[in-house]
Design a protein around this motif. Structure first.
Motif, short mmCIF file in Angstrom:
data_model
loop_
_atom_site.label_atom_id
_atom_site.label_comp_id
_atom_site.label_asym_id
_atom_site.label_seq_id
_atom_site.Cartn_x
_atom_site.Cartn_y
_atom_site.Cartn_z
N PHE A 122 0.72 -1.14 0.16
CA PHE A 122 0.04 0.10 -0.17
C PHE A 122 0.43 1.03 -0.15
N ASN A 123 2.34 1.09 0.10
CA ASN A 123 3.16 2.35 0.12
C ASN A 123 2.98 2.37 -1.08
N GLY A 124 3.30 2.05 -2.17
CA GLY A 124 3.18 2.69 -3.71
C GLY A 124 1.80 2.63 -3.53
N LEU A 125 1.15 2.18 -3.80
CA LEU A 125 -0.35 2.42 -3.96
C LEU A 125 -0.82 4.02 -3.31
N TRP A 126 -0.35 4.68 -2.54
CA TRP A 126 -1.16 5.48 -1.80
C TRP A 126 -0.10 6.42 -1.12
N ASN A 127 0.56 6.22 0.31
CA ASN A 127 0.48 7.13 0.58
C ASN A 127 2.57 8.00 -0.04
N GLN A 128 3.39 6.60 -1.06
CA GLN A 128 4.10 7.02 -1.43
C GLN A 128 3.42 6.64 -2.97
N ASN A 129 2.44 7.98 -3.44
CA ASN A 129 2.01 7.65 -4.84
C ASN A 129 3.26 7.85 -5.76
N PRO A 130 3.74 7.18 -6.96
CA PRO A 130 4.61 7.39 -7.27
C PRO A 130 4.96 8.99 -8.42
N VAL A 131 2.82 8.72 -9.18
CA VAL A 131 2.90 10.11 -9.77
C VAL A 131 2.89 11.75 -8.61
N PHE A 132 1.80 10.99 -7.55
CA PHE A 132 1.48 12.27 -7.06
C PHE A 132 1.90 12.81 -5.95
N VAL A 133 2.87 11.52 -5.37
CA VAL A 133 3.35 12.46 -3.96
C VAL A 133 4.69 12.41 -4.30
N GLN A 134 5.76 11.18 -5.31
CA GLN A 134 6.48 11.43 -5.41
C GLN A 134 7.19 11.91 -6.69
N VAL A 135 5.84 12.38 -7.22
CA VAL A 135 6.48 13.13 -9.35
C VAL A 135 7.59 12.95 -9.81
N LEU A 136 7.22 11.55 -9.86
CA LEU A 136 8.50 10.89 -10.88
C LEU A 136 8.33 10.18 -12.33
N GLY A 137 8.49 10.14 -13.55
CA GLY A 137 7.58 9.62 -14.93
C GLY A 137 6.61 10.46 -15.06
N MET A 138 7.32 11.73 -14.59
CA MET A 138 7.01 12.72 -16.01
C MET A 138 6.21 12.20 -16.93
N CYS A 139 7.39 12.35 -17.63
CA CYS A 139 7.37 11.71 -18.94
C CYS A 139 5.96 10.52 -19.55
N PRO A 140 5.82 9.65 -19.23
CA PRO A 140 4.53 8.77 -19.69
C PRO A 140 3.11 9.05 -19.26
N THR A 141 3.75 10.08 -18.07
CA THR A 141 2.23 10.59 -17.20
C THR A 141 2.06 11.11 -17.61
N LEU A 142 2.25 12.37 -18.40
CA LEU A 142 1.32 13.33 -20.09
C LEU A 142 1.52 13.20 -20.77
N ALA A 143 1.89 12.07 -21.67
CA ALA A 143 2.58 12.22 -22.46
C ALA A 143 1.19 10.59 -23.10
N VAL A 144 0.82 9.67 -22.30
CA VAL A 144 0.08 8.68 -23.12
C VAL A 144 -1.31 8.93 -22.77
N THR A 145 -1.81 10.13 -21.42
CA THR A 145 -2.60 9.67 -20.60
C THR A 145 -4.18 10.74 -21.50
#
Lengths: 236, 221, 195
Positions: free
Chosen positions: B21-44
């Protein structure tokens, strides 16, 4: 062919060798990791080769069937650089391809060809059906585009625009070396001749790209189709 | 992190759940850690693409975390990153072929961004920060949690962009024929603005309880 | 073989399909190092350098892979090339120009994880660019990255003086600005297909 020969050299330089044992261990480890990775990749590559080809064939077949209603059998030809044609076993071919479609009785319904040119945002790829008996384009479909949604992408759906391609005159010139009239895109509502494409207002650049793509493709490929028409009609 | 060997094997359920659950919510890679921005923006620009990308990344994360955790004690420090990148690139190549075999339209829609999973910082980040220090089971769950967290975030973005930009969800039209889609949201600026909006929502939501606590402290003082 | 002319490839990669604002490549460094103009332009120059060199190497290695019928190793090959290019360049600059190294040194390692570098290598292969086309594409795309980075850094330096609400500071603000910039760059889109 072995994948492991390509194993990358480690970018990390080892510190001044304290003991050779550790670097031997390191090389052995990198080697075995590369080996595992290579095996995994080659297995996947081999395993997915057939499904991928099948998928591509299904998509092409469906497009051809859509453009040539009533098609029962299809033969794919590759155009050689010198202008000859060969029957292709699979779709992987660098040059232009001709998709000939035949009806149940074996008569040639038409030939589907590919055309592409740069649109507003990126290259627009299209396919069109050519009927050698009518000397005209009888069907058209956009297979790939990244045009502005709501504007440029109207070329896939605008009924008036698509009506251009129900019968677009692309007859060849007298000596059969090119088309008699270039396919030209004209402003909406000003189409006078059967070889003109009526543009969509608000999507002029995309409409023009389609016109240019068709013009280029028909000029280059239709003479070849007609030169080998006898062979194509027999499907050999 | 020095785990004694005997301690590693019986990881408790609670610990496993936490890893997940750490990754799913508390440490969510996009919303909390702000990582992996390129695919997040490009394919959504559609929910389908966002889901496909999220699942592809999850696959790579789970596989690479698992394999890296397996070999973690054998890999010398100096060639650590090189080994990780090699392993990640392998699974990315595999997922590239798998997607092509499953659906060519999806493959075309995602384009080069499948291959670009290899430089998604989330994956190397989890390899270095988690899988290299934790047992196989927990690493696998961590990969799954992070991957699904990423997929969840992508779907949030894809949902907003598809509903506003095309008036549909997963290709199903939601509004009547009179709906004028807000096309901007399918275009690149829409990606930036939607992500900015989600980040604002998340950070203001996170800031709220802290304010309350601060206010209480002030009262107490 | 791709028929596009060199000038159209350059214009396309620099402005129309700007790597940061339209294709979404290299967003992490775009957000991370666009705070100050001085760092932004240095990062931009480093990226132009690395992308151009790695594009040439990727072109050569792709020829090798095609020759060996080992296209399935492309992703691994490219990532290894990029990682080694960055390290080699770092050593090379350190030896030849200590001044340049002092200016760019710390940015070079960061570039390995810049997806724009791998993006250039992958796109030039997918589009079947020739050698000259690949180089022009690499220069255009990386210059486009540098351009976006510099524009953003100038805006952010200005914004330091303004009163931005607490929650919006940082990434969210940069993304909003990028959205507006991206809208502005959409205006370039017609330039490519006008003919």
């Amino acid at each position: 062919m072995s994948a492991t020969t390509q194993s990358p050299k480690s970018p990390a330089r080892k510190p001044p060798a304290t003991e050779t044992a550790s670097s031997v261990k390191m090389i052995r480890l990198m080697g075995s990791v590369s080996l595992i990775c290579g095996l995994l990749i080659v297995t996947t590559y081999r395993g997915t080769l057939a499904p991928i080809q099948r998928n591509q064939e299904i998509i092409m077949k469906e497009t051809v069937a859509e453009l040539l209603p009533g098609v029962e059998r299809q033969v794919v030809y590759g155009v050689q650089p010198a202008g000859g044609i060969t029957v292709l076993k699979n779709l992987d071919y660098a040059g232009p391809r001709l998709f000939a479609g035949y009806d149940a009785s074996g008569a040639l319904l038409g030939v589907v060809l590919e055309a592409s040119d740069r649109g507003y945002a990126d290259v627009i790829r299209t396919m069109y059906a050519y009927s050698p008996s009518k000397q005209a384009i009888t069907g058209f479909k956009v297979v790939e585009l990244k045009e502005t949604p709501g504007l440029g992408d109207k070329i896939t759906s605008d009924p008036a625009f698509l009506a251009n391609f129900r019968h677009l005159d692309v007859r060849l010139n007298a000596d059969g070396t090119s088309t008699a009239h270039p396919v030209t895109t004209v402003k909406q509502g000003t189409k006078k001749n059967p070889w003109e494409v009526d543009a969509i207002s608000g999507a002029t650049i995309s409409s023009r790209a389609v016109g240019r793509a068709l013009d280029k493709s028909t000029r280059d490929l239709l003479p070849i189709v007609n030169r080998h028409l006898g062979r194509i009609e027999k499907g050999e | 992190m020095a785990h004694v060997h005997g301690q590693e094997l019986p990881a408790s359920t609670a610990e496993n759940m936490e890893a997940f659950f750490n990754g799913l919510w508390n440490q969510n890679p996009v919303f909390v850690q702000v990582l992996g921005m390129c695919p997040t923006l490009a394919v959504t620009n559609s929910v389908r693409n966002a889901l496909a990308m999220g699942l592809a990344t999850t696959f790579v994360l789970v596989c690479s975390n698992t394999l890296i955790s397996m070999v973690r004690k054998l890999v010398p420090k100096q060639v650590r990153i090189a080994t990780y990148i090699l392993i990640i690139a392998t699974f990315v190549t595999i997922v590239d072929y798998l997607i092509k075999a499953i659906s060519i339209p999806v493959y075309k829609a995602l384009g080069a961004f499948i291959a670009l999973i290899v430089v998604n910082c989330i994956i190397l980040g989890r390899a270095e920060a988690y899988a290299s220090k934790n047992p196989v089971g927990k690493s696998m769950l961590d990969g799954l949690g992070m991957g699904l967290g990423f997929a969840f975030a992508l779907t949030c973005l894809g949902g907003v962009r598809e509903i506003l930009g095309a008036g549909s969800f997963l290709g199903i039209h939601l509004f009547g024929a009179n709906f004028q889609p807000w096309v901007l949201f399918l275009l690149p600026p829409g990606g930036f603005l939607t992500l900015a909006a989600w980040l604002l929502i998340f950070s203001s939501w996170k800031a709220r309880p802290r304010k309350k606590a601060e206010a209480l402290e002030e009262i107490a003082a | 073989m791709n028929q596009a002319s060199l000038s159209s490839i350059f214009l396309d990669s620099l402005l129309i399909n700007n790597f940061v604002l339209s294709v979404f490549l290299g967003i992490c460094p775009f957000i991370g190092v666009s705070g100050k103009f001085a760092t932004a332009w240095r990062m931009g120059v480093s990226v132009i350098f690395v992308i151009t060199v790695s594009s040439v190497l990727a072109y050569a290695s792709n020829l090798l892979l095609v020759f060996l019928h080992a296209e399935y190793l492309r992703i691994i090959m490219f990532i290894v090339i990029i990682a080694s290019t960055v390290q080699l360049l770092e050593m090379f600059i350190k030896k030849t120009s200590p001044v340049l190294f002092r200016a760019l040194g710390i940015y070079l390692p960061l570039i390995t994880t810049n997806c724009a570098v791998l993006g250039v290598a992958l796109f030039q292969t997918a589009r079947e660019y020739s050698f000259a086309q690949s180089v022009v594409f690499a220069v255009g795309a990386s210059a486009g990255f540098a351009l976006a980075l510099v524009i953003m850094s100038v805006i952010r330096e200005r914004l330091e003086l303004s009163d931005v609400p607490g929650v919006a500071r940082g990434t969210a603000l940069v993304l909003m600005l990028a959205g507006i910039l991206s809208m502005a760059f959409m205006g370039f889109a017609g330039m490519g297909g006008g003919a």
